[in-house]
Design a protein around this motif. Structure first.
Motif, PDB file in Angstrom:
ATOM      1  N   VAL A  84       0.846  -1.195   0.000  1.00 58.32           N
ATOM      2  CA  VAL A  84       0.000   0.000   0.000  1.00 58.32           C
ATOM      3  C   VAL A  84       0.882   1.246   0.000  1.00 58.32           C
ATOM      4  N   GLY A  85       2.147   1.079   0.411  1.00 57.82           N
ATOM      5  CA  GLY A  85       3.116   2.162   0.339  1.00 57.82           C
ATOM      6  C   GLY A  85       3.545   2.489  -1.075  1.00 57.82           C
ATOM      7  N   GLY A  86       3.109   1.698  -2.048  1.00 59.62           N
ATOM      8  CA  GLY A  86       3.318   2.029  -3.448  1.00 59.62           C
ATOM      9  C   GLY A  86       2.219   2.919  -3.995  1.00 59.62           C
ATOM     10  N   PRO A  88       0.078  -5.510  -0.205  1.00 55.88           N
ATOM     11  CA  PRO A  88      -0.300  -5.771   1.192  1.00 55.88           C
ATOM     12  C   PRO A  88      -0.172  -4.519   2.051  1.00 55.88           C
ATOM     13  N   GLY A  89      -0.811  -4.566   3.215  1.00 59.05           N
ATOM     14  CA  GLY A  89      -0.504  -3.622   4.284  1.00 59.05           C
ATOM     15  C   GLY A  89       0.588  -4.257   5.132  1.00 59.05           C
ATOM     16  N   GLY A  90       0.398  -4.300   6.433  1.00 56.85           N
ATOM     17  CA  GLY A  90       1.388  -4.944   7.290  1.00 56.85           C
ATOM     18  C   GLY A  90       1.250  -6.453   7.294  1.00 56.85           C
ATOM     19  N   ILE A  91       2.366  -7.136   7.491  1.00 58.92           N
ATOM     20  CA  ILE A  91       2.375  -8.590   7.632  1.00 58.92           C
ATOM     21  C   ILE A  91       2.861  -8.911   9.041  1.00 58.92           C
ATOM     22  N   ASP A 112      -1.672  -6.087  17.668  1.00 59.22           N
ATOM     23  CA  ASP A 112      -2.567  -6.897  18.486  1.00 59.22           C
ATOM     24  C   ASP A 112      -4.016  -6.530  18.198  1.00 59.22           C
ATOM     25  N   GLY A 113      -4.699  -7.406  17.498  1.00 61.54           N
ATOM     26  CA  GLY A 113      -6.119  -7.227  17.265  1.00 61.54           C
ATOM     27  C   GLY A 113      -6.492  -6.264  16.164  1.00 61.54           C
ATOM     28  N   SER A 114      -5.529  -5.762  15.422  1.00 57.69           N
ATOM     29  CA  SER A 114      -5.837  -4.824  14.342  1.00 57.69           C
ATOM     30  C   SER A 114      -6.004  -5.570  13.034  1.00 57.69           C
ATOM     31  N   ASP A 115      -6.901  -5.043  12.172  1.00 57.11           N
ATOM     32  CA  ASP A 115      -7.078  -5.670  10.860  1.00 57.11           C
ATOM     33  C   ASP A 115      -6.077  -5.135   9.847  1.00 57.11           C
ATOM     34  N   SER A 172      -6.373  -6.923   1.541  1.00 58.05           N
ATOM     35  CA  SER A 172      -7.246  -6.916   2.713  1.00 58.05           C
ATOM     36  C   SER A 172      -8.267  -5.799   2.601  1.00 58.05           C
ATOM     37  N   ASN A 173      -9.325  -5.913   3.415  1.00 59.75           N
ATOM     38  CA  ASN A 173     -10.319  -4.848   3.469  1.00 59.75           C
ATOM     39  C   ASN A 173      -9.697  -3.559   3.993  1.00 59.75           C
ATOM     40  N   TRP A 174      -8.769  -3.690   4.947  1.00 58.79           N
ATOM     41  CA  TRP A 174      -8.093  -2.503   5.453  1.00 58.79           C
ATOM     42  C   TRP A 174      -7.318  -1.817   4.328  1.00 58.79           C
ATOM     43  N   GLY A 175      -6.609  -2.589   3.525  1.00 58.81           N
ATOM     44  CA  GLY A 175      -5.851  -2.024   2.417  1.00 58.81           C
ATOM     45  C   GLY A 175      -6.743  -1.306   1.423  1.00 58.81           C
ATOM     46  N   GLU A 176      -7.913  -1.883   1.158  1.00 61.78           N
ATOM     47  CA  GLU A 176      -8.859  -1.238   0.246  1.00 61.78           C
ATOM     48  C   GLU A 176      -9.315   0.104   0.810  1.00 61.78           C
TER      49      GLU A 176
END
Length: 285
Positions: free
Chosen positions: A139-141, A182-185, A224-227, A255-259
């Motif tokens: 997503v940093g791209g 991706p966002g975070g892995i 912890d617990g984040s999407d 991911s939905n968060w990335g969207e």
């Protein structure tokens, strides 16, 4: 139909999981890394999953190494159907703190490594009039983020490179190009960021320090617990969906968060196909 797949950066994390899932799907997998002495995690994952693949040395920063690996696969298989450019490295430093050597390294690993590998496989794919180059972007791209300007610049370069290739190579030679964003892995982000910060002199005592501490502290807390954060297995499953697609996207979030995070830049054209068509119409119709 089983494919011959070349994957870079398979010594840890996402690369390992892509290799495992590709082998489980019945593809012939060449899992590569800069140093085969570090193949322990890959071999353990293969054993646990009950799959086999070929391990090859490939250093994305060395053109001779890239070409040798590609030549070996062509000699063995006669073709490479899919290249997955996974090798890459994170980097967290301000522009003021980063040396020119730091910047050159980040660009070389994350962008030039993609160019070297793509350049090596394209003559074979072009001769076959088929093939697929998939690059793990971020997503940093699409969206610049604090302290990641050098890393984001490299990933923005990857996105532009992919879009440009898709505008003329795809319609004329049947080779598809995709970026996976991706966002975070979970298994990699905080640990790799902190490791690199410490290896390059630690947190520097300057006016940026409290802002950097806020950034890193927030990243760790959100694990912890984040999407925001996905597992390597989850991201690898998205990559495999792109591998299997008959009409693959030019870009896709994982991911939905990335969207949601990239919505302001992607909502009008989520997979990049509209922009591709507009560029072809403008310049090649």
């Amino acid at each position: 139909m089983p494919k011959v797949i070349l994957i870079t950066g398979t010594s840890t994390g996402l690369g390992v999981q892509i290799a495992v899932q590709a082998a489980q799907a019945g593809h012939t997998v060449y899992a590569t890394m800069r140093n085969l002495a570090k193949r322990g995690i890959l071999d353990a994952a293969a054993s646990d999953a009950g799959v086999n693949f070929n391990a090859l040395e490939l250093d994305v920063q060395d053109g001779a190494s890239v070409n040798a690996a590609v030549d070996q696969i062509i000699a063995n298989e006669g073709r490479i159907d899919t290249l997955i450019n996974n090798a890459g490295a994170g980097f967290v430093r301000t522009t003021e703190q980063a040396s020119e050597e730091d910047v050159a390294w980040v660009m070389d690993v994350n962008f030039m490594g993609v160019v070297r590998c793509t350049k090596a496989v394209m003559p074979h794919m072009r001769a076959a009039r088929s093939g697929h180059v998939i690059t793990i972007s971020s997503v940093g791209g699409l969206v610049g983020q604090p302290f990641n300007e050098i890393y984001c610049a490299a990933k923005f370069a990857v996105e532009g490179y992919t879009e440009a290739l898709a505008s003329y190579v795809t319609p004329n030679f049947g080779i598809h190009f995709s970026t996976v964003e991706p966002g975070g892995i979970q298994s990699e982000f905080a640990a790799s960021v902190l490791k690199h910060v410490e290896a390059t002199g630690g947190m520097l005592e300057d006016e940026y320090l409290p802002i950097l501490q806020k950034y890193i502290g927030g990243a760790q807390a959100r694990m912890d617990g984040s999407d925001i954060y996905q597992t390597s297995e989850q991201v690898a499953s998205v990559v495999m969906g792109v591998v299997d697609a008959s009409d693959p996207p030019i870009r896709i979030r994982t991911s939905n968060w990335g969207e949601a995070f990239t919505r302001l830049k992607t909502e009008a054209d989520p997979d990049g196909k509209k922009q591709q068509a507009a560029v072809i119409e403008q310049f090649l119709s």
